[in-house]
Design a protein around this motif. Structure first.
Motif, short mmCIF file in Angstrom:
data_model
loop_
_atom_site.label_atom_id
_atom_site.label_comp_id
_atom_site.label_asym_id
_atom_site.label_seq_id
_atom_site.Cartn_x
_atom_site.Cartn_y
_atom_site.Cartn_z
N PHE A 54 38.77 50.33 28.34
CA PHE A 54 39.53 49.54 27.38
C PHE A 54 40.04 50.41 26.22
N PRO A 55 41.35 50.42 25.95
CA PRO A 55 41.87 51.11 24.77
C PRO A 55 41.30 50.49 23.50
N CYS A 56 40.95 51.33 22.52
CA CYS A 56 40.29 50.80 21.33
C CYS A 56 40.48 51.73 20.15
N TRP A 57 40.17 51.20 18.99
CA TRP A 57 40.10 51.97 17.74
C TRP A 57 39.18 51.22 16.79
N ASN A 58 38.06 51.81 16.46
CA ASN A 58 37.10 51.26 15.50
C ASN A 58 36.43 49.96 15.94
N ILE A 59 36.45 49.66 17.23
CA ILE A 59 35.75 48.49 17.77
C ILE A 59 35.03 48.90 19.05
N ASP A 60 33.72 48.66 19.12
CA ASP A 60 32.91 49.00 20.28
C ASP A 60 32.82 47.82 21.25
N PHE A 61 32.63 48.16 22.53
CA PHE A 61 32.45 47.16 23.59
C PHE A 61 30.97 46.89 23.78
N LEU A 62 30.58 45.59 23.76
CA LEU A 62 29.19 45.21 23.99
C LEU A 62 28.98 44.59 25.36
N ALA A 63 29.84 43.63 25.75
CA ALA A 63 29.67 42.97 27.04
C ALA A 63 30.92 42.17 27.37
N GLN A 64 31.04 41.81 28.63
CA GLN A 64 32.12 40.93 29.10
C GLN A 64 31.54 39.96 30.12
N ILE A 65 31.92 38.69 30.02
CA ILE A 65 31.65 37.73 31.09
C ILE A 65 33.00 37.41 31.75
N PRO A 66 33.30 38.02 32.90
CA PRO A 66 34.56 37.73 33.57
C PRO A 66 34.59 36.29 34.07
N LEU A 67 35.75 35.81 34.43
CA LEU A 67 35.89 34.43 34.90
C LEU A 67 34.96 34.15 36.07
N THR A 68 34.86 35.11 36.99
CA THR A 68 34.06 34.88 38.19
C THR A 68 32.56 34.93 37.92
N SER A 69 32.16 35.31 36.71
CA SER A 69 30.73 35.33 36.39
C SER A 69 30.26 34.05 35.70
N PHE A 70 31.19 33.19 35.30
CA PHE A 70 30.79 31.87 34.81
C PHE A 70 30.37 31.02 36.01
N SER A 71 29.41 30.13 35.80
CA SER A 71 28.87 29.35 36.92
C SER A 71 29.89 28.46 37.58
N LEU A 126 32.21 42.12 21.18
CA LEU A 126 32.60 43.40 20.60
C LEU A 126 31.90 43.60 19.26
N LYS A 127 32.05 44.78 18.69
CA LYS A 127 31.42 45.08 17.41
C LYS A 127 32.34 45.99 16.61
N ARG A 128 32.65 45.56 15.39
CA ARG A 128 33.44 46.40 14.49
C ARG A 128 32.64 47.65 14.11
N ASN A 129 33.31 48.80 14.18
CA ASN A 129 32.64 50.07 13.86
C ASN A 129 33.68 50.99 13.23
N GLU A 130 34.01 50.72 11.98
CA GLU A 130 35.10 51.45 11.32
C GLU A 130 34.62 52.84 10.89
N THR A 131 34.83 53.79 11.77
CA THR A 131 34.45 55.17 11.49
C THR A 131 35.65 56.09 11.37
N SER A 132 36.83 55.60 11.71
CA SER A 132 38.03 56.44 11.68
C SER A 132 39.08 55.78 10.80
N ALA A 133 39.63 56.55 9.87
CA ALA A 133 40.62 56.01 8.94
C ALA A 133 42.01 55.92 9.56
N THR A 134 42.23 56.64 10.65
CA THR A 134 43.54 56.63 11.31
C THR A 134 43.36 56.37 12.80
N PRO A 135 44.36 55.79 13.46
CA PRO A 135 44.26 55.55 14.90
C PRO A 135 44.03 56.87 15.64
#
Length: 635
Positions: free
Chosen positions: A169-186, A548-557
C-alpha cells in the motif's frame, strides 16, 4: 412496460414549467435517493436503446448505449440479465467518472438492490477486473457459463510505512495494522459502506461498527493487529449503510449500555437499533423503527464521538437525513428511551430553499458571543449544519419544537454539497462536494471551508486544491488534524493550523485497482478517527475494513525513486485479489503507482497513452442463460 408514474413523468418532461409546479406540490411527500440526485441511467435486456436511459420504467438495453449517455458523476444501475463484455475497456467502464452497480430488476423499477436475487451475468470480462465486477454486484462466468468464484485475500501482517509503502500500500506517515477483506467477513458481503466506532466505558475495549451491503458487522479492535468480528446483524441488501453510536450509564444496573443506529436506502429497512451492551460477547438487534422506510444517513448531536456519551449538560438527539418522507427533510428524534427513539421535529423549510432535502449534517454547540445571533438568544445554542446538495444551511435547533433558520452559504463550483465537519474551535466547518471534480472538467481536488463566525451570513472559500482530480468524501476533526476518506486516494490527513489553507501531512492508499488517483466514487467511503488508542478505521467499498495508525515522522512526502519492475512473488495483500496471483498483481499495481508518479516528473520517458472507451469491443445482450445452479455452488 411503462408504469402510470412513468407515463406521467414522460408527460411532464414535455412541459417544464408544469413539471416544476408539480414537483413543488409533491415535495412534501417524495424524497430523492442519493444516486438519483446525482443522475442515474438504467439498463435491462428488455429495454430499448433510445432516449437517455434516465427513467426507471424506460431503461436502455445495453451498457454500451447507457455509457454513451452519461454525464460525469452519473450512476448506471444494471438490471438482471446476461451481457457480453468481450474486448471492452473495463478500466474506463468500472472506474471512469460514474458509478456502475448491478443487482437490480426492471420488474420492480430498479427499487431493490439484491445481486443474488437479480443476477447480472457477464461473459468475456478482462480477468484483472473479475473480482471487482463481483464486488459491484455482477456475476462473471467463464466460457462454459459457470460462475467464477470470489477469491480469498490473504491478510497482510502489520507493516510500518517506510519508503512510501506499507507492504503493497502506498503511504506517507500512516502505518498499516490490519485489513478485513470482504471475503473474511462471515456474511461475505459484496461491498462495505460507512462505519463508526466507540470505546466501551466499562472495560475500555474498542469497537468498530461497519455497514456491509447485507448487514452491519461489530468488530472488536482492542488489539488492532488482530481484529475480531463479534457479530453481524442482517439487514436489507443495499450499497448504502450508515452508523452512529450512543452510550449511556444505566444507574440501576451500575453499568453502561451502548446502542448503534443504522440507516440505509434499502426499501423497507427502517431505522435499526443494535444493542451493544453485551459486548465483548455478542450484539443483537433490539428494535427497528418503521415510521420511515428508507433514509440516506444519520447524525448524533451533543455527544463525545469517542464514547457516544452525552456532552456535559447537553442532551443527545438523533438526526435522520434523506428519508422517504416529506421530501427527505431532516427528522429529529429523542433518545430518552434509546431503544425506542421518538420523533420530536422535522425541518419546517428554509426560506428560498429549492427543496427541504438534507443529505448529511453535523452540528456545533455554542456558548460564545455568537449565541446572540440565535433565536431568542439561546445560550447554549445548538446549531445544526445542513448539507443539502445546493447549499449549506444553518439552523438553531435548541428549541426542538421550533427549529429556526439562521443563514446559508454556497460557492460557484457547487455541484453536490455532500458533507462536512467543524474544526475543534467550532469557528469553521470543512465542506466536501462529491461531484465537483467529476463534473467540472480538469478540476483538481477541491476542499472548502465554511466560516461560521457570523451565523446569519456564513461564507465559503476554497481551502485546499490538490495535485490530482480525486474525489473527497467524508472527513472528521480530531484536535489539529482532519481525517478524510478520499475515495481512490484512501485516507488523507490534513493539518488544520489554518482552516482556510489546509495542508496534507499524511496519506494511505487503500484503493490499488486501478493504480490511479483520479475522480471517482470507488475506494475509501468513511473513516472513524476518534478511538482513544489512536487506531484509525477506514472502510473501502470493495476492499473491506482497514485499521491504520498515524505516525508522523516525515515532514515531506517520500521521494519517488525511478521505478523498476516488481518481483512476481508475494503472499497477498490488499485490493480485491488474493493468493499468489493477488500478491503478484498487487505488487505490480504498487509499482505502477510509483511509475506513474515518476513519469509525472520525467514526461520525456513516457510514450503517448492510448485513450478511449473501447477498442473494437462490445457490450451486448447474449444468451442462452448461464448455469444458475453453478452460481449457487459458487456462493
Amino acid at each position: 412496460m411503462q408504469t402510470p408514474q412513468g407515463r406521467a413523468r414522460r408527460f411532464l418532461d414535455q412541459f417544464p414549467a408544469l413539471a416544476a409546479t408539480v414537483a413543488t406540490a409533491l415535495a412534501a411527500g417524495v424524497a430523492t435517493a442519493h444516486d438519483d440526485v446525482a443522475g442515474t441511467r438504467y439498463v435491462a435486456p428488455e429495454g430499448v436503446d433510445s432516449d437517455d436511459c434516465d427513467h426507471r420504467d424506460a431503461p436502455c438495453r445495453t451498457l454500451e448505449y447507457a455509457f454513451s449517455q452519461l454525464r460525469p458523476g452519473d450512476a448506471i444501475k444494471v438490471g438482471a440479465g446476461t451481457y457480453d463484455l468481450s474486448g471492452f475497456n473495463l478500466e474506463e467502464l468500472l472506474f471512469g467518472k460514474q458509478g456502475l452497480r448491478a443487482g437490480y430488476s426492471a420488474a420492480d423499477d430498479f427499487a431493490t438492490d439484491d445481486p443474488v436475487a437479480h443476477r447480472a451475468y457477464v461473459r468475456g470480462a478482462d480477468p484483472r477486473f473479475v473480482q471487482t465486477l463481483i464486488a459491484f454486484g455482477f456475476t462473471p462466468v467463464d466460457e462454459a457459463g459457470v460462475p467464477i468464484p470470489r477469491e480469498k485475500v490473504q491478510a497482510q501482517a502489520a507493516t510500518p510505512c517506510s519508503g512510501g509503502l506499507a507492504g503493497t500500500f502506498p503511504c506517507w506517515n500512516i502505518d498499516f495494522l490490519a485489513q478485513i477483506p470482504l471475503t473474511s467477513f462471515s456474511t461475505q458481503p459484496l461491498s462495505v459502506a460507512n462505519l463508526w466506532g466507540f470505546v466501551d466505558r466499562d472495560d475500555n475495549r474498542e469497537y468498530v461498527i461497519v455497514g456491509l451491503r447485507n448487514g452491519t458487522a461489530v468488530v472488536d479492535v482492542t488489539t488492532p493487529e488482530s481484529p475480531r468480528e463479534v457479530a453481524t446483524i442482517p439487514g436489507v441488501t443495499n450499497a448504502w449503510r450508515e452508523v452512529k453510536v450512543y452510550q449511556v450509564f444505566d444507574a440501576a444496573a451500575n453499568r453502561h449500555r451502548a446502542y448503534a443506529y443504522i440507516t440505509t436506502e434499502g426499501a423497507g429497512a427502517g431505522l435499526q437499533i443494535i444493542d451493544l451492551s453485551d459486548l465483548p460477547a455478542t450484539a443483537t438487534l433490539a428494535n427497528t423503527l418503521h415510521d420511515l422506510s428508507t433514509s440516506h444517513t444519520l447524525y448524533l448531536a451533543n455527544v463525545d464521538y469517542a464514547t457516544g456519551m452525552a456532552l456535559p449538560g447537553a442532551t443527545p438527539f438523533l438526526y435522520v437525513a434523506g428519508a422517504d418522507l416529506l421530501g427527505g427533510r431532516y427528522r429529529i428524534y429523542s433518545l430518552a428511551d434509546p431503544v425506542n427513539p421518538t420523533l420530536v421535529a422535522t425541518n419546517p423549510g428554509a426560506p428560498g430553499a429549492p427543496t427541504p432535502y438534507m443529505h448529511d449534517s453535523t452540528s456545533v454547540l455554542l456558548t460564545d458571543n455568537r449565541t446572540t445571533q440565535c433565536a431568542a438568544a439561546h445560550n447554549p445554542c445548538e446549531v445544526l449544519i445542513d448539507f443539502n446538495v445546493e447549499r449549506v444551511d444553518l439552523w438553531d435547533v435548541t428549541d426542538k419544537a421550533a427549529p429556526a433558520f439562521l443563514g446559508s452559504a454556497t460557492y460557484p463550483n457547487a455541484r453536490y454539497i455532500h458533507s462536512g465537519w467543524p474544526t475543534a474551535d467550532q469557528r469553521y466547518v470543512i465542506v466536501h462536494d462529491e461531484l465537483d471534480e467529476l463534473r467540472i472538467p480538469g478540476l483538481h481536488t477541491s476542499i472548502y471551508t465554511l466560516d461560521i463566525g457570523d451565523l446569519r451570513a456564513p461564507t465559503i472559500t476554497t481551502s485546499f486544491t490538490g495535485a490530482d482530480t480525486t474525489t473527497d468524501h467524508n472527513g472528521y476533526t480530531v484536535g489539529d488534524r482532519y481525517y478524510l476518506a478520499h475515495y481512490r486516494r484512501g485516507l488523507v490527513i490534513h493539518d488544520l493550523a489554518d482552516p482556510r489553507a489546509l495542508r496534507e501531512v499524511g496519506w494511505f492508499d487503500t484503493f490499488l485497482l486501478p493504480a490511479a488517483n483520479v475522480a471517482g466514487t470507488d475506494g475509501a467511503w468513511g473513516v472513524y478517527p476518534f478511538l482513544p488508542s489512536g487506531t484509525l478505521a477506514v472502510s473501502d467499498i470493495s476492499n473491506g475494513l482497514f485499521l491504520l495508525k498515524r505516525n508522523e515522522t516525515s515532514a515531506t512526502p517520500p521521494a519517488t525513486p525511478a521505478p523498476s519492475p516488481p518481483g512476481l512473488g508475494g503472499d497477498g495483500g490488499g485490493g480485491t485479489l488474493g493468493g499468489a496471483t493477488g500478491g503478484a498483481l498487487l505488487a505490480l499495481f504498487a509499482w505502477l503507482v510509483t511509475r506513474r508518479a515518476w513519469l509525472a516528473v520525467h514526461p520525456a520517458a513516457c510514450c503517448r497513452r492510448r485513450r478511449g472507451t473501447s477498442t473494437g469491443g462490445r457490450i451486448r445482450e447474449i444468451g442462452p442463460p448461464v448455469d444458475v445452479a453453478g452460481m449457487n455452488r459458487a456462493n
